[in-house]
Design a protein around this motif. Structure first.
Motif, PDB file in Angstrom:
ATOM      1  N   LEU A   1       1.165  -0.417  12.860  1.00 58.92           N
ATOM      2  CA  LEU A   1       0.459  -0.322  11.583  1.00 58.92           C
ATOM      3  C   LEU A   1      -0.848  -1.100  11.597  1.00 58.92           C
ATOM      4  O   LEU A   1      -1.887  -0.584  11.190  1.00 58.92           O
ATOM      5  N   PHE A   2      -0.763  -2.354  12.013  1.00 61.44           N
ATOM      6  CA  PHE A   2      -1.923  -3.227  11.956  1.00 61.44           C
ATOM      7  C   PHE A   2      -1.951  -4.163  13.153  1.00 61.44           C
ATOM      8  O   PHE A   2      -0.925  -4.647  13.602  1.00 61.44           O
ATOM      9  N   TYR A   3      -3.176  -4.405  13.619  1.00 65.26           N
ATOM     10  CA  TYR A   3      -3.495  -5.544  14.469  1.00 65.26           C
ATOM     11  C   TYR A   3      -4.242  -6.503  13.574  1.00 65.26           C
ATOM     12  O   TYR A   3      -5.333  -6.175  13.095  1.00 65.26           O
ATOM     13  N   ILE A   4      -3.656  -7.677  13.288  1.00 63.67           N
ATOM     14  CA  ILE A   4      -4.273  -8.527  12.294  1.00 63.67           C
ATOM     15  C   ILE A   4      -4.083 -10.006  12.623  1.00 63.67           C
ATOM     16  O   ILE A   4      -3.190 -10.664  12.076  1.00 63.67           O
ATOM     17  N   PRO A   5      -4.905 -10.558  13.514  1.00 64.36           N
ATOM     18  CA  PRO A   5      -4.782 -11.975  13.861  1.00 64.36           C
ATOM     19  C   PRO A   5      -5.174 -12.910  12.724  1.00 64.36           C
ATOM     20  O   PRO A   5      -4.712 -14.049  12.663  1.00 64.36           O
ATOM     21  N   SER A   6      -6.019 -12.420  11.817  1.00 67.05           N
ATOM     22  CA  SER A   6      -6.420 -13.228  10.664  1.00 67.05           C
ATOM     23  C   SER A   6      -7.062 -12.296   9.640  1.00 67.05           C
ATOM     24  O   SER A   6      -7.434 -11.162   9.964  1.00 67.05           O
ATOM     25  N   GLY A   7      -7.162 -12.762   8.407  1.00 71.10           N
ATOM     26  CA  GLY A   7      -7.831 -11.988   7.383  1.00 71.10           C
ATOM     27  C   GLY A   7      -6.950 -10.905   6.800  1.00 71.10           C
ATOM     28  O   GLY A   7      -5.738 -10.955   6.883  1.00 71.10           O
ATOM     29  N   THR A   8      -7.600  -9.923   6.193  1.00 70.35           N
ATOM     30  CA  THR A   8      -6.914  -8.852   5.492  1.00 70.35           C
ATOM     31  C   THR A   8      -7.423  -7.504   5.970  1.00 70.35           C
ATOM     32  O   THR A   8      -8.622  -7.334   6.198  1.00 70.35           O
ATOM     33  N   LYS A   9      -6.483  -6.565   6.116  1.00 69.44           N
ATOM     34  CA  LYS A   9      -6.834  -5.183   6.437  1.00 69.44           C
ATOM     35  C   LYS A   9      -6.072  -4.268   5.514  1.00 69.44           C
ATOM     36  O   LYS A   9      -4.977  -4.591   5.062  1.00 69.44           O
ATOM     37  N   GLN A  10      -6.657  -3.110   5.269  1.00 66.61           N
ATOM     38  CA  GLN A  10      -6.001  -2.131   4.402  1.00 66.61           C
ATOM     39  C   GLN A  10      -6.036  -0.772   5.053  1.00 66.61           C
ATOM     40  O   GLN A  10      -7.025  -0.395   5.703  1.00 66.61           O
ATOM     41  N   ASN A  11      -4.938  -0.042   4.879  1.00 61.81           N
ATOM     42  CA  ASN A  11      -4.855   1.323   5.367  1.00 61.81           C
ATOM     43  C   ASN A  11      -4.053   2.121   4.347  1.00 61.81           C
ATOM     44  O   ASN A  11      -2.822   2.097   4.349  1.00 61.81           O
ATOM     45  N   GLY A  12      -4.771   2.778   3.458  1.00 61.14           N
ATOM     46  CA  GLY A  12      -4.084   3.548   2.414  1.00 61.14           C
ATOM     47  C   GLY A  12      -3.319   2.640   1.476  1.00 61.14           C
ATOM     48  O   GLY A  12      -3.867   1.689   0.912  1.00 61.14           O
ATOM     49  N   ARG A  13      -2.007   2.924   1.332  1.00 62.16           N
ATOM     50  CA  ARG A  13      -1.187   2.124   0.415  1.00 62.16           C
ATOM     51  C   ARG A  13      -0.681   0.834   1.060  1.00 62.16           C
ATOM     52  O   ARG A  13      -0.026   0.033   0.395  1.00 62.16           O
ATOM     53  N   LEU A  14      -0.960   0.664   2.326  1.00 64.60           N
ATOM     54  CA  LEU A  14      -0.515  -0.529   3.036  1.00 64.60           C
ATOM     55  C   LEU A  14      -1.687  -1.480   3.269  1.00 64.60           C
ATOM     56  O   LEU A  14      -2.802  -1.031   3.546  1.00 64.60           O
ATOM     57  N   SER A  15      -1.390  -2.752   3.131  1.00 65.89           N
ATOM     58  CA  SER A  15      -2.371  -3.762   3.513  1.00 65.89           C
ATOM     59  C   SER A  15      -1.634  -4.945   4.117  1.00 65.89           C
ATOM     60  O   SER A  15      -0.434  -5.131   3.877  1.00 65.89           O
ATOM     61  N   ALA A  16      -2.354  -5.713   4.916  1.00 64.61           N
ATOM     62  CA  ALA A  16      -1.762  -6.872   5.564  1.00 64.61           C
ATOM     63  C   ALA A  16      -2.734  -8.037   5.519  1.00 64.61           C
ATOM     64  O   ALA A  16      -3.953  -7.831   5.607  1.00 64.61           O
ATOM     65  N   THR A  17      -2.169  -9.218   5.368  1.00 65.12           N
ATOM     66  CA  THR A  17      -2.958 -10.439   5.361  1.00 65.12           C
ATOM     67  C   THR A  17      -2.305 -11.445   6.290  1.00 65.12           C
ATOM     68  O   THR A  17      -1.096 -11.653   6.209  1.00 65.12           O
ATOM     69  N   THR A  18      -3.091 -12.046   7.151  1.00 70.17           N
ATOM     70  CA  THR A  18      -2.593 -13.107   8.012  1.00 70.17           C
ATOM     71  C   THR A  18      -3.378 -14.387   7.725  1.00 70.17           C
ATOM     72  O   THR A  18      -4.621 -14.369   7.733  1.00 70.17           O
ATOM     73  N   VAL A  19      -2.633 -15.460   7.456  1.00 66.04           N
ATOM     74  CA  VAL A  19      -3.233 -16.781   7.291  1.00 66.04           C
ATOM     75  C   VAL A  19      -2.819 -17.589   8.515  1.00 66.04           C
ATOM     76  O   VAL A  19      -1.751 -18.220   8.539  1.00 66.04           O
ATOM     77  N   ALA A  20      -3.657 -17.528   9.525  1.00 71.08           N
ATOM     78  CA  ALA A  20      -3.283 -18.088  10.820  1.00 71.08           C
ATOM     79  C   ALA A  20      -3.062 -19.602  10.747  1.00 71.08           C
ATOM     80  O   ALA A  20      -2.170 -20.136  11.406  1.00 71.08           O
ATOM     81  N   THR A  21      -3.859 -20.279   9.927  1.00 69.64           N
ATOM     82  CA  THR A  21      -3.747 -21.745   9.840  1.00 69.64           C
ATOM     83  C   THR A  21      -2.410 -22.165   9.239  1.00 69.64           C
ATOM     84  O   THR A  21      -1.924 -23.262   9.505  1.00 69.64           O
TER      85      THR A  21
ATOM     86  N   CYS B   1       7.192  -7.516  12.502  1.00 70.95           N
ATOM     87  CA  CYS B   1       5.975  -8.183  12.933  1.00 70.95           C
ATOM     88  C   CYS B   1       6.223  -8.709  14.346  1.00 70.95           C
ATOM     89  O   CYS B   1       7.369  -8.941  14.749  1.00 70.95           O
ATOM     90  N   ALA B   2       5.154  -8.885  15.098  1.00 76.26           N
ATOM     91  CA  ALA B   2       5.270  -9.328  16.484  1.00 76.26           C
ATOM     92  C   ALA B   2       4.044 -10.135  16.852  1.00 76.26           C
ATOM     93  O   ALA B   2       2.925  -9.824  16.420  1.00 76.26           O
ATOM     94  N   VAL B   3       4.271 -11.150  17.668  1.00 77.13           N
ATOM     95  CA  VAL B   3       3.174 -12.011  18.113  1.00 77.13           C
ATOM     96  C   VAL B   3       3.239 -12.126  19.627  1.00 77.13           C
ATOM     97  O   VAL B   3       4.292 -11.908  20.230  1.00 77.13           O
ATOM     98  N   PRO B   4       2.123 -12.507  20.255  1.00 75.93           N
ATOM     99  CA  PRO B   4       2.140 -12.615  21.717  1.00 75.93           C
ATOM    100  C   PRO B   4       2.993 -13.779  22.184  1.00 75.93           C
ATOM    101  O   PRO B   4       3.049 -14.836  21.553  1.00 75.93           O
ATOM    102  N   LYS B   5       3.604 -13.571  23.322  1.00 83.00           N
ATOM    103  CA  LYS B   5       4.355 -14.640  23.960  1.00 83.00           C
ATOM    104  C   LYS B   5       3.414 -15.428  24.857  1.00 83.00           C
ATOM    105  O   LYS B   5       2.633 -14.863  25.589  1.00 83.00           O
ATOM    106  N   ASP B   6       3.493 -16.746  24.799  1.00 84.47           N
ATOM    107  CA  ASP B   6       2.805 -17.608  25.756  1.00 84.47           C
ATOM    108  C   ASP B   6       1.316 -17.325  25.891  1.00 84.47           C
ATOM    109  O   ASP B   6       0.814 -17.131  26.989  1.00 84.47           O
TER     110      ASP B   6
END
Lengths: 114, 111
Positions: free
Chosen positions: B46-66, B87-92
């Motif tokens: 759905l989204f690549y979102i390391p930080s900030g906000t993205k929107q795609n139609g009815r879906l949106s995502a926000t990441t607060v990395a700090t 959700c998934a994050v990189p390993k190592d």
């Protein structure tokens, strides 16, 4: 266009039999490829990944092995299946750039070991 | 290693309702992905979102990395939104692209 193919969709195998699942990608070259397993209960576990032909890294010691004989082909194998090998196996390919990437998953193989 | 926790584990909505899914992670990350797995098992990124906000139609995502969390918003839900959201994050550090997945939120949207 870029696509990923995975087969078979469903497989029922007896304990002790061999396994070979194949994944191929089209429309790209030198992709990073991954095998994941999803057991009942939802979580996805990374099994193997490959950054190039003949280069395989294993994440979890187990009864399975992987090979990458061609640039766009990734194979998951076992010599003798165990009951615990049952699960939903998914092949994935990383797309995009190193700083802005996503993943495309195959449609999966549902393996039942009986 | 890094831990990924998702909440709630299960969510039942009436069609048309809005929802927020949460993903907490235990260490700093330079990438975060959201996926949807439909009832037939197909996983869609759905989204690549390391930080900030993205929107795609009815879906949106926000990441607060700090603060080490990400939120997935689904507005005006439809029955086709049903499935499991990961959700998934990189390993190592993630240079190889290996992902650590959360256990997912199973969403059921009722007509």
């Amino acid at each position: 266009s870029q696509t990923i193919h995975q087969w078979p969709a469903t497989l029922v195998q007896p304990v002790g039999s061999p396994l070979s699942l194949e994944c191929t990608v089209e429309g790209t070259s030198n992709p990073n490829l991954y095998w994941y397993r999803q057991a009942a209960g939802r979580g996805l576990q990374l099994l193997f990944y490959s950054v190039g032909i003949g280069q395989i890294s294993s994440e979890v010691p187990q009864n399975l092995s992987a090979s990458r004989p061609q640039d766009r082909q990734f194979i998951l194998s076992s010599k003798k299946l165990l009951l615990s090998d049952s699960g939903f196996y998914l092949c994935a390919w990383r797309t995009g750039t190193i700083t802005n990437y996503g993943y495309t998953f195959g449609s999966g193989t549902r393996l039942t070991v009986v | 290693g890094i831990q990924v926790e998702q909440s709630p584990p299960d969510l039942i909505l009436q069609e048309g309702a809005n929802s927020t899914l949460r993903c907490n992670f235990s260490d700093s990350v330079n990438n975060l992905q959201w996926f949807h797995q439909n009832p037939w098992g197909q996983l869609i990124n759905l989204f690549y979102i390391p930080s900030g906000t993205k929107q795609n139609g009815r879906l949106s995502a926000t990441t607060v990395a700090t603060e080490r969390y990400s939120l997935l918003y689904i507005s005006s839900s439809q029955t086709t939104d049903s499935g499991v959201y990961f959700c998934a994050v990189p390993k190592d550090g993630g240079s190889q692209g290996n992902l650590i997945f959360g256990k997912g939120t199973k969403l059921s949207v009722k007509p």
